[in-house]
Design a protein around this motif. Structure first.
Motif, PDB file in Angstrom:
ATOM      1  N   GLY A   1      36.870  21.195  21.637  1.00 13.15           N
ATOM      2  CA  GLY A   1      35.613  21.294  22.373  1.00 13.15           C
ATOM      3  C   GLY A   1      35.054  19.935  22.748  1.00 13.15           C
ATOM      4  O   GLY A   1      34.430  19.758  23.794  1.00 13.15           O
ATOM      5  N   GLN A   2      35.308  18.945  21.900  1.00 13.00           N
ATOM      6  CA  GLN A   2      34.834  17.585  22.172  1.00 13.00           C
ATOM      7  C   GLN A   2      35.320  17.070  23.517  1.00 13.00           C
ATOM      8  O   GLN A   2      34.618  16.363  24.214  1.00 13.00           O
ATOM      9  N   ALA A   3      36.564  17.411  23.857  1.00 14.87           N
ATOM     10  CA  ALA A   3      37.104  16.938  25.124  1.00 14.87           C
ATOM     11  C   ALA A   3      36.770  17.910  26.244  1.00 14.87           C
ATOM     12  O   ALA A   3      36.742  17.536  27.411  1.00 14.87           O
ATOM     13  N   PHE A   4      36.511  19.173  25.873  1.00 21.38           N
ATOM     14  CA  PHE A   4      36.306  20.192  26.899  1.00 21.38           C
ATOM     15  C   PHE A   4      34.903  20.174  27.497  1.00 21.38           C
ATOM     16  O   PHE A   4      34.714  20.597  28.628  1.00 21.38           O
ATOM     17  N   GLU A   5      33.951  19.742  26.704  1.00 25.60           N
ATOM     18  CA  GLU A   5      32.550  19.819  27.127  1.00 25.60           C
ATOM     19  C   GLU A   5      32.316  19.273  28.525  1.00 25.60           C
ATOM     20  O   GLU A   5      31.659  19.875  29.345  1.00 25.60           O
ATOM     21  N   ARG A   6      32.904  18.110  28.773  1.00 22.45           N
ATOM     22  CA  ARG A   6      32.610  17.446  30.034  1.00 22.45           C
ATOM     23  C   ARG A   6      33.215  18.183  31.240  1.00 22.45           C
ATOM     24  O   ARG A   6      32.818  17.968  32.374  1.00 22.45           O
ATOM     25  N   PHE A   7      34.178  19.075  30.979  1.00 22.90           N
ATOM     26  CA  PHE A   7      34.820  19.771  32.095  1.00 22.90           C
ATOM     27  C   PHE A   7      33.877  20.738  32.802  1.00 22.90           C
ATOM     28  O   PHE A   7      34.022  20.996  33.976  1.00 22.90           O
ATOM     29  N   GLU A   8      32.928  21.293  32.025  1.00 21.39           N
ATOM     30  CA  GLU A   8      32.006  22.257  32.621  1.00 21.39           C
ATOM     31  C   GLU A   8      31.336  21.642  33.834  1.00 21.39           C
ATOM     32  O   GLU A   8      31.225  22.235  34.897  1.00 21.39           O
ATOM     33  N   ARG A   9      30.895  20.439  33.613  1.00 20.89           N
ATOM     34  CA  ARG A   9      30.185  19.739  34.659  1.00 20.89           C
ATOM     35  C   ARG A   9      31.114  19.451  35.840  1.00 20.89           C
ATOM     36  O   ARG A   9      30.746  19.636  36.999  1.00 20.89           O
ATOM     37  N   MET A  10      32.323  19.041  35.532  1.00 25.03           N
ATOM     38  CA  MET A  10      33.278  18.685  36.576  1.00 25.03           C
ATOM     39  C   MET A  10      33.625  19.922  37.420  1.00 25.03           C
ATOM     40  O   MET A  10      33.658  19.846  38.644  1.00 25.03           O
ATOM     41  N   VAL A  11      33.841  21.063  36.767  1.00 27.55           N
ATOM     42  CA  VAL A  11      34.180  22.285  37.497  1.00 27.55           C
ATOM     43  C   VAL A  11      33.021  22.682  38.404  1.00 27.55           C
ATOM     44  O   VAL A  11      33.208  23.025  39.571  1.00 27.55           O
ATOM     45  N   ARG A  12      31.837  22.615  37.867  1.00 30.86           N
ATOM     46  CA  ARG A  12      30.660  22.979  38.654  1.00 30.86           C
ATOM     47  C   ARG A  12      30.563  22.107  39.901  1.00 30.86           C
ATOM     48  O   ARG A  12      30.403  22.604  41.014  1.00 30.86           O
ATOM     49  N   ASP A  13      30.665  20.782  39.692  1.00 36.01           N
ATOM     50  CA  ASP A  13      30.528  19.859  40.822  1.00 36.01           C
ATOM     51  C   ASP A  13      31.644  20.068  41.847  1.00 36.01           C
ATOM     52  O   ASP A  13      31.404  20.057  43.048  1.00 36.01           O
ATOM     53  N   THR A  14      32.884  20.255  41.357  1.00 36.61           N
ATOM     54  CA  THR A  14      34.003  20.452  42.268  1.00 36.61           C
ATOM     55  C   THR A  14      33.797  21.720  43.094  1.00 36.61           C
ATOM     56  O   THR A  14      33.955  21.715  44.321  1.00 36.61           O
ATOM     57  N   ALA A  15      33.439  22.802  42.412  1.00 39.44           N
ATOM     58  CA  ALA A  15      33.245  24.075  43.114  1.00 39.44           C
ATOM     59  C   ALA A  15      32.134  23.930  44.151  1.00 39.44           C
ATOM     60  O   ALA A  15      32.284  24.348  45.294  1.00 39.44           O
ATOM     61  N   ASN A  16      31.043  23.313  43.763  1.00 42.74           N
ATOM     62  CA  ASN A  16      29.927  23.143  44.699  1.00 42.74           C
ATOM     63  C   ASN A  16      30.341  22.359  45.932  1.00 42.74           C
ATOM     64  O   ASN A  16      30.002  22.713  47.048  1.00 42.74           O
ATOM     65  N   SER A  17      31.093  21.281  45.698  1.00 40.78           N
ATOM     66  CA  SER A  17      31.444  20.434  46.829  1.00 40.78           C
ATOM     67  C   SER A  17      32.402  21.140  47.779  1.00 40.78           C
ATOM     68  O   SER A  17      32.530  20.777  48.937  1.00 40.78           O
ATOM     69  N   LEU A  18      33.097  22.171  47.281  1.00 40.19           N
ATOM     70  CA  LEU A  18      34.031  22.913  48.138  1.00 40.19           C
ATOM     71  C   LEU A  18      33.421  24.220  48.653  1.00 40.19           C
ATOM     72  O   LEU A  18      34.085  24.991  49.331  1.00 40.19           O
ATOM     73  N   GLY A  19      32.179  24.455  48.264  1.00 39.09           N
ATOM     74  CA  GLY A  19      31.522  25.684  48.686  1.00 39.09           C
ATOM     75  C   GLY A  19      32.130  26.920  48.054  1.00 39.09           C
ATOM     76  O   GLY A  19      32.129  28.003  48.629  1.00 39.09           O
ATOM     77  N   LYS A  20      32.663  26.761  46.825  1.00 35.82           N
ATOM     78  CA  LYS A  20      33.258  27.912  46.148  1.00 35.82           C
ATOM     79  C   LYS A  20      32.369  28.339  44.989  1.00 35.82           C
ATOM     80  O   LYS A  20      31.629  27.539  44.431  1.00 35.82           O
ATOM     81  N   LYS A  21      32.483  29.623  44.659  1.00 33.26           N
ATOM     82  CA  LYS A  21      31.686  30.126  43.533  1.00 33.26           C
ATOM     83  C   LYS A  21      32.620  30.414  42.361  1.00 33.26           C
ATOM     84  O   LYS A  21      33.540  31.223  42.471  1.00 33.26           O
ATOM     85  N   VAL A  22      32.356  29.723  41.258  1.00 37.25           N
ATOM     86  CA  VAL A  22      33.241  29.833  40.110  1.00 37.25           C
ATOM     87  C   VAL A  22      32.440  29.982  38.824  1.00 37.25           C
ATOM     88  O   VAL A  22      31.487  29.249  38.601  1.00 37.25           O
ATOM     89  N   VAL A  23      32.820  30.963  38.022  1.00 35.17           N
ATOM     90  CA  VAL A  23      32.271  31.035  36.671  1.00 35.17           C
ATOM     91  C   VAL A  23      33.317  30.427  35.754  1.00 35.17           C
ATOM     92  O   VAL A  23      34.471  30.836  35.776  1.00 35.17           O
ATOM     93  N   PHE A  24      32.916  29.441  34.990  1.00 28.39           N
ATOM     94  CA  PHE A  24      33.860  28.736  34.139  1.00 28.39           C
ATOM     95  C   PHE A  24      33.600  29.082  32.686  1.00 28.39           C
ATOM     96  O   PHE A  24      32.466  29.060  32.223  1.00 28.39           O
ATOM     97  N   GLU A  25      34.660  29.436  32.001  1.00 34.59           N
ATOM     98  CA  GLU A  25      34.502  29.839  30.612  1.00 34.59           C
ATOM     99  C   GLU A  25      35.437  29.028  29.731  1.00 34.59           C
ATOM    100  O   GLU A  25      36.592  28.813  30.089  1.00 34.59           O
TER     101      GLU A  25
END
Lengths: 120, 566
Positions: B256-280
Motif C-alpha cells: 500500500g505504501q507504494a500504491f497510495e500515490r497511484f490513485e492520484r495518478m490514475v485520476r489525473d490521467t483519466a481526467n486529462s483524457l476525458g475518461k471516466k474511471v473508478v480505481f480500486e
C-alpha cells in the motif's frame, strides 16, 4: 523527584519537540499519546503531574480529552498546546478544565513559563 | 536544538501526511462523506504546526490557507464542488513541492503566492469567528482557571537547566513510546520503531557477510575435528540463519505504501483524457521486501497508465458498446506461495489478438510463416522489445516504450509477467514477483571443477544433451530442442575452460529478452535457495556474474547473469 509529564499530540515531530523542551527543563516525559482517546487511557495509568495537550487530534480531540481527564481527576493539570488560529477552541478547552495554553510554534521560554504556572 | 533531527522528523512525517491528504481528498471526491474532510483538515493542520515550528514559511502559508478553506468545508459553510476539489488537489501539489523544496534545502523558499491567493479567493467570505488577539490572550486571566495565578516561587525541578541522570531514562522511554504513533494511523497501536531504510540495508549486507564467514568457520571446524567446536559452530550457524530470517521480515513493507500515490495518478490521467474511471486498490496490506517495492513502483505505474490510455474507452465508446460509462480499473496484490502477485485489470476494450500478430510480423519479430498454437503465445509477443511502435505517441504512455520495458524489469527482479485479455471486455496483466530480492532460487551448476549458481528466473527447462542434438550453422553451435533450433552457449567456453570433446553435458533453456537460448554446463547438481551478495566486479572482468553466494555446503559460488552470458 522530577515532575512527570504526558505529551499528547498527533504529530511525532511535535511530541519530540515538546518532549525535548520539557526534558531539558528537568521534567520527565513518562508517556506520549497520539490521540485524545490514548491521552485519556494513558493519563489513567501513568497519573502524570502534567499533561500537554494538542487540540486537533484524531479519535477524540484535545478538548474532549481534557473533559474526560478532569472528570476522572479534578486535580489534573493540563496545558493546551494549540496552533495559531485556534483561539476560540483554546477558550473552550480552558472552560473544559485546562489550566493554561501555549501557541505553536513554541518558544521554549514561553512553554516553560506556562509549565511553571500550571505546576505552580 | 538538534536541528538535523527535527529536519529528518519533519521530512518523514510531512511525507506521510501528504499521502494521507491525497487519500482523504480522493475519498472526498468519491463522495464518501464529511469525515474525510475532517481527516484532511487534521493532516493539513499538523503540517502547518510542524512547518511553523521549523520556520518553513512557504509550507506554512499554503497549509494555513488550505486549513482555513477546509475548516469552512468541515462546518459545511462551503459546498464541495468539483471545481473546489480540483483546487484542493492543486493546492496539495503546491504543498508537496514546497515540502520537497525545504526537505532538499532548508533555506529554499517556494513562491506560493498564487496558490494561496487561489485558496483565499474561494474562502472569500470572511470567517465569522471573531479573531482574538494572540498577545492579549497570552496575558488574559481565565476566570475558570482552578489553579492560583503564578506565584514567584518556582518549582525546583524546572529550574535545573541540564538534564539530570534521572531524566535520561525518560528520553529512552520516549523514543520507544514515540514510535507507535509515528505510523499514526490511529488503529496501529502495536509497538514499532521508525528505522532508516539504509540501516536495514546495512544490516542485511552485514548478515550476508556473516553467512559467508559462517561458511569459512564451518570449513575450519570440519578440519579441526573437535566435537565441542563443531557443536558451537553448529549453534552459531543456526543463530545466523534465524538472524537472516528476522532481518528479511523486518524489511517487509505493505505494498500500500507504494500504491497510495497511484490513485492520484490514475485520476489525473483519466481526467486529462476525458475518461471516466473508478480505481480500486485491493490487498494493500500484503507485505513484500522493501527492495522489491522500490523496484516495482515504476512498472506498475506504467501498466496503470497503459490501461487508462489504451485499455479504457472514452465514455462515448463505452456507451456505444453497451457498457457502463464509468470504467473499472483494479490494482490488487495477493500472496501466492512464496511470491507476491500483482494484478492490473480493466474492463476496457481488451487487446486485439489479430492486430498484435499483424504488428509483430510488421516489426519483424516473427516470420510470416509462424504458426502460433494459442492466443497466449501471440500475446507474449507484446512484451518483446521492439514490439511497441512509435506510431502512437501520447503524452501519457510515453514514446513507444511499452510492455517490454515492464517485462524486462519484472524479469530482472526474478518475476514473470502474463497478459490475458478478452476482446471487448477487458485486460488483465499479472505480475508474479518474489517477496525478496535478497534470497533467490538457483540451479547449482558445475563446469570443470567449479560450481556456479544460476537463478531460475529465466530457466524454462533443463535437459541432457545428446551429441545428435548438436549441429553447427555458420560456425555457430545450435541445439535442437523439440523441433526448435536454439543458439547455444557453452559455459566452459565462456569461462575459458577446454570444451568437452564429446559435446555432451546438461543444458538449460533460458528465456531471455531477445528469445530463447540454451546454456550447456557439465552437470546440474540441484536447486537451492541462495542469499545474494552483490559485488563490484573487477575491471576487465567479463560480465558473466552479478553476485556471489555461499552454498549450503559452505562453499562460495558466483552467480551467473543469464542476460550477460547470452
Amino acid at each position: 523527584m522530577n515532575n512527570t509529564v504526558l505529551v499528547c499530540d498527533d504529530a511525532v515531530f511535535m511530541r519530540t519537540m515538546i518532549g525535548d523542551i520539557l526534558t531539558q527543563a528537568g521534567l520527565e516525559v513518562v508517556g506520549e499519546a497520539d490521540s485524545g482517546l490514548q491521552a485519556v487511557e494513558k493519563y489513567k495509568t501513568l497519573r502524570p503531574d502534567l499533561v500537554t495537550m494538542d487540540i486537533i487530534m484524531p479519535e477524540m480531540g484535545g478538548i474532549d480529552a481534557v473533559k474526560a481527564i478532569t472528570d476522572f481527576d479534578p486535580q489534573a493539570r493540563v496545558l493546551m498546546c494549540s496552533a495559531m488560529g485556534q483561539q476560540a477552541l483554546v477558550a473552550e478547552a480552558i472552560q473544559a478544565g485546562a489550566k493554561d495554553f501555549v501557541v505553536k510554534p513554541f518558544q521554549p521560554s514561553r512553554v516553560l513559563e506556562a509549565v511553571q504556572r500550571v505546576l505552580g | 536544538m538538534n536541528t538535523k533531527r527535527y529536519t529528518e522528523l519533519f521530512r518523514a512525517e510531512a511525507r506521510d501526511r501528504l499521502a494521507e491528504m491525497n487519500t482523504s481528498l480522493l475519498a472526498i471526491e468519491r463522495g464518501e462523506g464529511i469525515e474525510h474532510v475532517a481527516e484532511l483538515f487534521r493532516a493539513v493542520h499538523t503540517v502547518k504546526g510542524m512547518s511553523a515550528a521549523m520556520g518553513y514559511s512557504s509550507v506554512r502559508d499554503v497549509s494555513h490557507a488550505l486549513e482555513t478553506l477546509l475548516d469552512l468545508m468541515r462546518r459545511e459553510a462551503i459546498a464541495m464542488t468539483p471545481a473546489i476539489i480540483d483546487a484542493l488537489f492543486e493546492a496539495l501539489d503546491a504543498l508537496e513541492s514546497a515540502i520537497v523544496a525545504v526537505s532538499n534545502d532548508e533555506t529554499s523558499t517556494t513562491d506560493v503566492t498564487a496558490v494561496v491567493a487561489m485558496l483565499e479567493s474561494i474562502t472569500a467570505e470572511p470567517s465569522t469567528q471573531a479573531e482574538i488577539d494572540l498577545a492579549e490572550m497570552q496575558t488574559m486571566e481565565w476566570p475558570t482557571m482552578r489553579m492560583p495565578t503564578p506565584t514567584p516561587a518556582v518549582q525546583p525541578a524546572i529550574e535545573v537547566p541540564a538534564p539530570t541522570p534521572v531524566a535520561r531514562p525518560a528520553i529512552t522511554q520516549r523514543s520507544a513510546v514515540a514510535s507507535p504513533a509515528t505510523l499514526s494511523h490511529a488503529e496501529k497501536t502495536q509497538r514499532s520503531v521508525r528505522v532508516d531504510a539504509e540501516r536495514l540495508d546495512n544490516l542485511m549486507n552485514l548478515i550476508g557477510e556473516l553467512v559467508i564467514a559462517r561458511g569459512r568457520l564451518q570449513e575450519v571446524a570440519r578440519k579441526a575435528a573437535n566435537p565441542a567446536l563443531a557443536e558451537a559452530v553448529l549453534h552459531v550457524g543456526k543463530l545466523i540463519g534465524n538472524l537472516q530470517t528476522e532481518i528479511t521480515t523486518a524489511r517487509m513493507v505493505p505494498v500500500g505504501q507504494a500504491f497510495e500515490r497511484f490513485e492520484r495518478m490514475v485520476r489525473d490521467t483519466a481526467n486529462s483524457l476525458g475518461k471516466k474511471v473508478v480505481f480500486e486498490i485491493l490487498g494493500s496490506d500484503i507485505e513484500v521486501d522493501k527492495s522489491v517495492l522500490d523496484e516495482i513502483g515504476e512498472p506498475v505505474m506504467h501498466l496503470l497508465r497503459n490501461s487508462v490510455d489504451h485499455g479504457v474507452e472514452t465514455p462515448q465508446e463505452r456507451r456505444a458498446a453497451g457498457k457502463p460509462v464509468v470504467a473499472r480499473l483494479t490494482l490488487s496484490a495477493s500472496r501466492e506461495r512464496s511470491s507476491v502477485v500483482i494484478r492490473v485489470s480493466d474492463d476496457g476494450r481488451g487487446v486485439d489478438v489479430d492486430r498484435v500478430l499483424e504488428r509483430a510480423r510488421h516489426a519483424g519479430l516473427v516470420d510470416d510463416g509462424w504458426a502460433p498454437v494459442s492466443d497466449a503465445e501471440i500475446l507474449s509477443l507484446i512484451a518483446r522489445p521492439g514490439f511497441s511502435t512509435t506510431s502512437k505517441v501520447t503524452e501519457i504512455s510515453g514514446r513507444g516504450v511499452g510492455l517490454d520495458v515492464v517485462a524486462t524489469k519484472v524479469r530482472s527482479l526474478g518475476g514473470a509477467m502474463e497478459l490475458s485479455t478478452d476482446a471487448g471486455a477487458g485486460t488483465e496483466i499479472r505480475l508474479e514477483l518474489p517477496m525478496t530480492l535478497a534470497i533467490i532460487h538457483a540451479l547449482i551448476a558445475r563446469s570443470n571443477d567449479e560450481v556456479y549458481a544460476l537463478p531460475i528466473t529465466h530457466v524454462v527447462e533443463t535437459l541432457l544433451v545428446h551429441p545428435d542434438m548438436v549441429r553447427f550453422e555458420d560456425g555457430k553451435e545450435i541445439l535442437e530442442v523439440r523441433g526448435q533450433s536454439l543458439p547455444t552457449v557453452r559455459l566452459r567456453e565462456r569461462l575459458g575452460h577446454p570444451v568437452r570433446q564429446d559435446r555432451g553435458g546438461h543444458a538449460v533453456v533460458l528465456d531471455l529478452a531477445d528469445g530463447r537460448i540454451t546454456l550447456v554446463v557439465d552437470e546440474f547438481m540441484g536447486q537451492q535457495e541462495i542469499v545474494v551478495k552483490q559485488f563490484d566486479a573487477a575491471r576487465g572482468m567479463p560480465k558473466l556474474f552479478n553476485g556471489a553466494t555461499i552454498l549450503t555446503n559452505g562453499s562460495p559460488a558466483l552467480i551467473l547473469d543469464a542476460q550477460g552470458i547470452a
